[in-house]
Design an enzyme around this catalytic site. Structure first.
Site, mmCIF file in Angstrom:
data_model
loop_
_atom_site.group_PDB
_atom_site.id
_atom_site.type_symbol
_atom_site.label_atom_id
_atom_site.label_comp_id
_atom_site.label_asym_id
_atom_site.label_seq_id
_atom_site.Cartn_x
_atom_site.Cartn_y
_atom_site.Cartn_z
ATOM 1 N N THR A 122 36.016 2.646 38.413
ATOM 2 C CA THR A 122 35.091 2.949 39.502
ATOM 3 C C THR A 122 33.697 2.422 39.227
ATOM 4 O OG1 THR A 122 33.963 4.808 40.598
ATOM 5 C CG2 THR A 122 34.734 5.202 38.390
ATOM 6 N N TYR A 146 32.823 12.823 36.281
ATOM 7 C CA TYR A 146 33.853 11.920 36.806
ATOM 8 C C TYR A 146 33.630 10.491 36.301
ATOM 9 C CZ TYR A 146 35.962 8.584 40.022
ATOM 10 O OH TYR A 146 36.629 7.510 40.544
#
Length: 330
Positions: A122, A146
């Site tokens: 990501t 995250y």
């Protein structure tokens, strides 16, 4: 191609949003996607293009069994918790699943001699942008658990490449969106936190309206800029990455985005245009951690994989509308 020529690809988390679309693309190319999923976030009904093996990435014995049964040519790893807000509220769960679970998967793959892996990473590994569009050389300093969990996994894979000959392609997504145009699979999260499904639900009257967080950013209309990439373009990149590794390609990190930024307000205009509906839009304060602009420099993916995004914003929103407006979607 005969049955013996078909290569099995283990798609871990293949019952989820991006994973299921990647299985569709792999099958189109003559691979057989073998889905391994615990369905904590995925959907059994999304597994349509190959065998299903239910299991958790933290279960080493189950992984060993699946690797022995299928002897996959490569692994694609999608199995992660992804909700940023939840990562702040419960970081231990994110590190247990995303980090410890990944290590367990890599150990099983390595023991089975399957040393080719495509990792679903990501742009959150970059943290606050220092430049835009963002290149793969941008410093990586995540601002939430995250993003940090994904960066730790990237670091593990870099060490496995160096010391174990375990090759990987790290694919750093920007904003995945859209759906299979035929409506067979699409985006379904619970809870839903992504902009396009939220806006479409507002247009469908399934929610009271849409909140724009911040209108005073240094952008062309004051709202945040994001790089929305069609899920089928992401799937195409994963299939190309698998083929690249099978053909002997070296480990590499690649951004996946269109390179074109869209403001939140422009996105809402497109949803209204595609749906033919107006819906309430509320102005809300900025959210902590929202960067003004996140746009990918995708030139390395174009060069390494020969990959080019094929879908524009209108195609993304149209395919999403087709999926979410279907009566069988809750």
């Amino acid at each position: 191609m005969t049955a013996s020529d078909i290569k099995d690809i283990l798609v871990v988390g293949g019952g989820g949003y991006i994973g299921s679309h990647t299985c569709l693309d792999l099958a189109r190319r003559g691979f057989r996607p073998v889905v391994y999923d615990n369905f904590s976030n995925g959907h059994p009904e999304f597994v349509k293009w190959g065998p299903l093996e239910e299991g958790d990435i933290r279960d080493r014995a189950r992984l060993d069994e699946v690797f022995a049964r299928y002897q996959p040519a490569a692994v694609i790893h999608f199995a992660a918790l992804i909700e940023v807000g939840e990562s702040v509220r419960n970081p231990i769960a994110f590190f247990e699943n995303n980090v410890a679970g990944s290590l367990n998967l890599f150990a099983a793959a390595n023991a089975a001699g399957c040393k080719r892996l495509v990792f679903s990473s990501t742009c959150a590994t970059y943290g606050e942008p220092e430049e835009t569009p963002m290149r793969e050389t941008h410093r990586q300093q995540p601002i939430n658990p995250y993003g940090r969990s994904k960066l730790i996994v990237e670091d593990m894979l870099r060490d496995l490449d160096r010391y174990e000959g375990f090759r990987s392609v790290l694919l750093r997504y920007f904003n995945a969106a859209g759906a299979d145009p035929e409506g067979r699979i699409g985006e379904r999260h619970d809870p839903e936190t992504h902009a396009i499904p939220l806006a479409i639900d507002a247009a469908l009257g399934r929610r009271a309206g849409f909140s724009v967080f911040g209108d005073d950013y240094d952008t062309r209309d004051g709202s945040c800029v994001r790089d929305f990439i069609h899920v089928l373009d992401l799937a195409d990149a994963h299939s190309r990455a698998v083929q690249y590794l099978i053909e002997g390609g070296d480990s590499v990190a690649l951004n996946l985005g269109t390179g074109q930024g869209t403001t939140v307000k422009e996105l809402l205009s497109m949803v209204a245009q595609v749906s033919g509906r107006t819906f309430p839009v509320e102005q809300a304060p900025r959210r902590e951690g929202d960067a003004p602009s996140l746009v990918a420099d995708n030139s390395r993916a174009r060069h390494v994989l020969g990959w080019t995004p094929r879908h524009d914003l209108a195609a993304i929103v149209s395919s999403a509308w087709n999926w979410h407006a279907r009566a069988n979607v809750e």
